[in-house]
Write a protein that holds these residues in place. Sequence first.
Motif, PDB file in Angstrom:
ATOM      1  N   LEU A 140      36.840  68.539  16.856  1.00  0.00           N
ATOM      2  CA  LEU A 140      35.992  68.839  18.015  1.00  0.00           C
ATOM      3  C   LEU A 140      34.597  68.240  17.818  1.00  0.00           C
ATOM      4  O   LEU A 140      34.036  67.634  18.716  1.00  0.00           O
ATOM      5  CB  LEU A 140      35.902  70.361  18.234  1.00  0.00           C
ATOM      6  CG  LEU A 140      35.068  70.809  19.426  1.00  0.00           C
ATOM      7  CD1 LEU A 140      35.636  70.274  20.732  1.00  0.00           C
ATOM      8  CD2 LEU A 140      34.952  72.315  19.455  1.00  0.00           C
ATOM      9  N   ARG A 141      34.084  68.405  16.601  1.00  0.00           N
ATOM     10  CA  ARG A 141      32.766  67.843  16.297  1.00  0.00           C
ATOM     11  C   ARG A 141      32.814  66.320  16.405  1.00  0.00           C
ATOM     12  O   ARG A 141      31.894  65.704  16.947  1.00  0.00           O
ATOM     13  CB  ARG A 141      32.344  68.287  14.895  1.00  0.00           C
ATOM     14  CG  ARG A 141      30.988  67.727  14.475  1.00  0.00           C
ATOM     15  CD  ARG A 141      30.538  68.355  13.159  1.00  0.00           C
ATOM     16  NE  ARG A 141      29.305  67.820  12.694  1.00  0.00           N
ATOM     17  CZ  ARG A 141      28.110  68.090  13.188  1.00  0.00           C
ATOM     18  NH1 ARG A 141      28.002  68.919  14.198  1.00  0.00           N
ATOM     19  NH2 ARG A 141      27.029  67.547  12.693  1.00  0.00           N
ATOM     20  N   GLN A 142      33.862  65.709  15.908  1.00  0.00           N
ATOM     21  CA  GLN A 142      34.002  64.251  15.968  1.00  0.00           C
ATOM     22  C   GLN A 142      34.073  63.785  17.433  1.00  0.00           C
ATOM     23  O   GLN A 142      33.442  62.788  17.800  1.00  0.00           O
ATOM     24  CB  GLN A 142      35.255  63.827  15.201  1.00  0.00           C
ATOM     25  CG  GLN A 142      35.372  62.332  15.045  1.00  0.00           C
ATOM     26  CD  GLN A 142      36.613  61.948  14.250  1.00  0.00           C
ATOM     27  OE1 GLN A 142      37.524  62.749  14.050  1.00  0.00           O
ATOM     28  NE2 GLN A 142      36.633  60.725  13.794  1.00  0.00           N
ATOM     29  N   ALA A 143      34.813  64.517  18.298  1.00  0.00           N
ATOM     30  CA  ALA A 143      34.921  64.156  19.714  1.00  0.00           C
ATOM     31  C   ALA A 143      33.562  64.278  20.396  1.00  0.00           C
ATOM     32  O   ALA A 143      33.163  63.408  21.193  1.00  0.00           O
ATOM     33  CB  ALA A 143      35.957  65.038  20.410  1.00  0.00           C
ATOM     34  N   VAL A 144      32.835  65.336  20.099  1.00  0.00           N
ATOM     35  CA  VAL A 144      31.504  65.525  20.701  1.00  0.00           C
ATOM     36  C   VAL A 144      30.553  64.436  20.218  1.00  0.00           C
ATOM     37  O   VAL A 144      29.729  63.937  20.986  1.00  0.00           O
ATOM     38  CB  VAL A 144      30.970  66.944  20.393  1.00  0.00           C
ATOM     39  CG1 VAL A 144      29.514  67.080  20.798  1.00  0.00           C
ATOM     40  CG2 VAL A 144      31.816  67.997  21.092  1.00  0.00           C
ATOM     41  N   GLU A 145      30.660  64.031  18.943  1.00  0.00           N
ATOM     42  CA  GLU A 145      29.806  62.953  18.428  1.00  0.00           C
ATOM     43  C   GLU A 145      30.099  61.637  19.150  1.00  0.00           C
ATOM     44  O   GLU A 145      29.173  60.881  19.476  1.00  0.00           O
ATOM     45  CB  GLU A 145      30.006  62.799  16.920  1.00  0.00           C
ATOM     46  CG  GLU A 145      29.318  63.873  16.112  1.00  0.00           C
ATOM     47  CD  GLU A 145      29.592  63.738  14.610  1.00  0.00           C
ATOM     48  OE1 GLU A 145      30.345  62.812  14.205  1.00  0.00           O
ATOM     49  OE2 GLU A 145      29.035  64.537  13.860  1.00  0.00           O
ATOM     50  N   ILE A 160      39.536  67.292  24.809  1.00  0.00           N
ATOM     51  CA  ILE A 160      38.975  68.622  24.550  1.00  0.00           C
ATOM     52  C   ILE A 160      39.530  69.612  25.570  1.00  0.00           C
ATOM     53  O   ILE A 160      39.937  70.726  25.214  1.00  0.00           O
ATOM     54  CB  ILE A 160      37.427  68.579  24.580  1.00  0.00           C
ATOM     55  CG1 ILE A 160      36.894  67.768  23.396  1.00  0.00           C
ATOM     56  CG2 ILE A 160      36.848  69.987  24.564  1.00  0.00           C
ATOM     57  CD1 ILE A 160      35.402  67.473  23.455  1.00  0.00           C
ATOM     58  N   LEU A 161      39.542  69.225  26.857  1.00  0.00           N
ATOM     59  CA  LEU A 161      40.049  70.122  27.900  1.00  0.00           C
ATOM     60  C   LEU A 161      41.539  70.441  27.730  1.00  0.00           C
ATOM     61  O   LEU A 161      41.983  71.559  27.983  1.00  0.00           O
ATOM     62  CB  LEU A 161      39.825  69.506  29.286  1.00  0.00           C
ATOM     63  CG  LEU A 161      38.408  69.553  29.830  1.00  0.00           C
ATOM     64  CD1 LEU A 161      38.328  68.804  31.165  1.00  0.00           C
ATOM     65  CD2 LEU A 161      37.947  70.992  30.022  1.00  0.00           C
ATOM     66  N   ASP A 162      42.308  69.442  27.311  1.00  0.00           N
ATOM     67  CA  ASP A 162      43.754  69.641  27.147  1.00  0.00           C
ATOM     68  C   ASP A 162      44.097  70.415  25.886  1.00  0.00           C
ATOM     69  O   ASP A 162      45.257  70.782  25.687  1.00  0.00           O
ATOM     70  CB  ASP A 162      44.476  68.284  27.113  1.00  0.00           C
ATOM     71  CG  ASP A 162      44.454  67.585  28.459  1.00  0.00           C
ATOM     72  OD1 ASP A 162      44.139  68.251  29.470  1.00  0.00           O
ATOM     73  OD2 ASP A 162      44.736  66.366  28.497  1.00  0.00           O
ATOM     74  N   GLY A 163      43.127  70.628  25.026  1.00  0.00           N
ATOM     75  CA  GLY A 163      43.369  71.350  23.776  1.00  0.00           C
ATOM     76  C   GLY A 163      43.923  70.467  22.688  1.00  0.00           C
ATOM     77  O   GLY A 163      44.389  70.962  21.656  1.00  0.00           O
ATOM     78  N   ALA A 164      43.908  69.151  22.878  1.00  0.00           N
ATOM     79  CA  ALA A 164      44.400  68.229  21.856  1.00  0.00           C
ATOM     80  C   ALA A 164      43.482  68.221  20.654  1.00  0.00           C
ATOM     81  O   ALA A 164      43.892  67.863  19.543  1.00  0.00           O
ATOM     82  CB  ALA A 164      44.530  66.819  22.431  1.00  0.00           C
ATOM     83  N   VAL A 165      42.247  68.597  20.835  1.00  0.00           N
ATOM     84  CA  VAL A 165      41.290  68.676  19.741  1.00  0.00           C
ATOM     85  C   VAL A 165      41.174  70.160  19.407  1.00  0.00           C
ATOM     86  O   VAL A 165      40.544  70.933  20.125  1.00  0.00           O
ATOM     87  CB  VAL A 165      39.921  68.095  20.173  1.00  0.00           C
ATOM     88  CG1 VAL A 165      38.929  68.191  19.046  1.00  0.00           C
ATOM     89  CG2 VAL A 165      40.065  66.668  20.647  1.00  0.00           C
ATOM     90  N   SER A 166      41.800  70.565  18.304  1.00  0.00           N
ATOM     91  CA  SER A 166      41.860  72.002  18.013  1.00  0.00           C
ATOM     92  C   SER A 166      40.979  72.406  16.840  1.00  0.00           C
ATOM     93  O   SER A 166      40.402  73.488  16.835  1.00  0.00           O
ATOM     94  CB  SER A 166      43.317  72.420  17.755  1.00  0.00           C
ATOM     95  OG  SER A 166      43.865  71.623  16.726  1.00  0.00           O
ATOM     96  N   SER A 167      40.879  71.561  15.850  1.00  0.00           N
ATOM     97  CA  SER A 167      40.087  71.946  14.681  1.00  0.00           C
ATOM     98  C   SER A 167      38.609  71.728  14.947  1.00  0.00           C
ATOM     99  O   SER A 167      38.227  70.860  15.737  1.00  0.00           O
ATOM    100  CB  SER A 167      40.533  71.145  13.457  1.00  0.00           C
ATOM    101  OG  SER A 167      40.115  69.803  13.580  1.00  0.00           O
ATOM    102  N   PRO A 168      37.764  72.516  14.297  1.00  0.00           N
ATOM    103  CA  PRO A 168      36.320  72.339  14.489  1.00  0.00           C
ATOM    104  C   PRO A 168      35.842  70.942  14.083  1.00  0.00           C
ATOM    105  O   PRO A 168      34.931  70.391  14.702  1.00  0.00           O
ATOM    106  CB  PRO A 168      35.688  73.405  13.595  1.00  0.00           C
ATOM    107  CG  PRO A 168      36.758  74.406  13.356  1.00  0.00           C
ATOM    108  CD  PRO A 168      38.061  73.678  13.474  1.00  0.00           C
ATOM    109  N   GLU A 169      36.461  70.369  13.069  1.00  0.00           N
ATOM    110  CA  GLU A 169      36.046  69.030  12.614  1.00  0.00           C
ATOM    111  C   GLU A 169      36.386  67.968  13.669  1.00  0.00           C
ATOM    112  O   GLU A 169      35.565  67.105  13.979  1.00  0.00           O
ATOM    113  CB  GLU A 169      36.731  68.688  11.283  1.00  0.00           C
ATOM    114  CG  GLU A 169      36.363  67.330  10.731  1.00  0.00           C
ATOM    115  CD  GLU A 169      34.855  67.136  10.523  1.00  0.00           C
ATOM    116  OE1 GLU A 169      34.382  66.017  10.784  1.00  0.00           O
ATOM    117  OE2 GLU A 169      34.153  68.071  10.104  1.00  0.00           O
TER     118      GLU A 169
END
Length: 175
Positions: free
Chosen positions: A137-142, A126-135
């Motif tokens: 990002l949501r999956q990473a947070v989950e 998330i910090l590196d910006g590798a997770v860009s799409s909202p979906e």
Amino acid sequence: DNRYMLIALPRPRISLLVLVTDQLFLPLFEAGAAALLIAFLAALAMARWINAPLQRIRTAAGEVASGQVHPIPPEGPSEVKDLARSFNEMTRRVQISQQSQRDFVANVSHELKTPLTSIQGFAQAILDGAVSSPESLRQAVEVIMSETGRMYRLVMDLLVLARLAGLFVFAPALS
């Protein structure tokens, strides 16, 4: 010719006091001194027989405190032999307990390291910006939330185990 001759000489007169002191007290005193010496030597031998194994147990107890454990041969009177056997059994149980604790800490460390690695990886993504799409990002947070819940359950289980083992009387509640 089957005749016997008996000669009797008068014994010099000895006073009763001299007779008692020379013939009675002196032998009694000598016998008492010899008995006292024999009793002292026997007591010394018995004290060494009892004390030597007890000193070995005392030395071994000090070595256990520093982490060195050696079995003690059961020697001496039966009570001291029983003490040595009990000491050996106690040190064996302490070694088993310490090994169990080391294994437990290693297992807990491994179990906690796995979710921490996952949380760290997704947070870094998330910090590196590798997770860009909202979906994504949501999956990473989950995943982070799921692994955080897993860690929370592990810590709560550890607190229960600690209370059961009597390690903590009071354990603060995690929120």
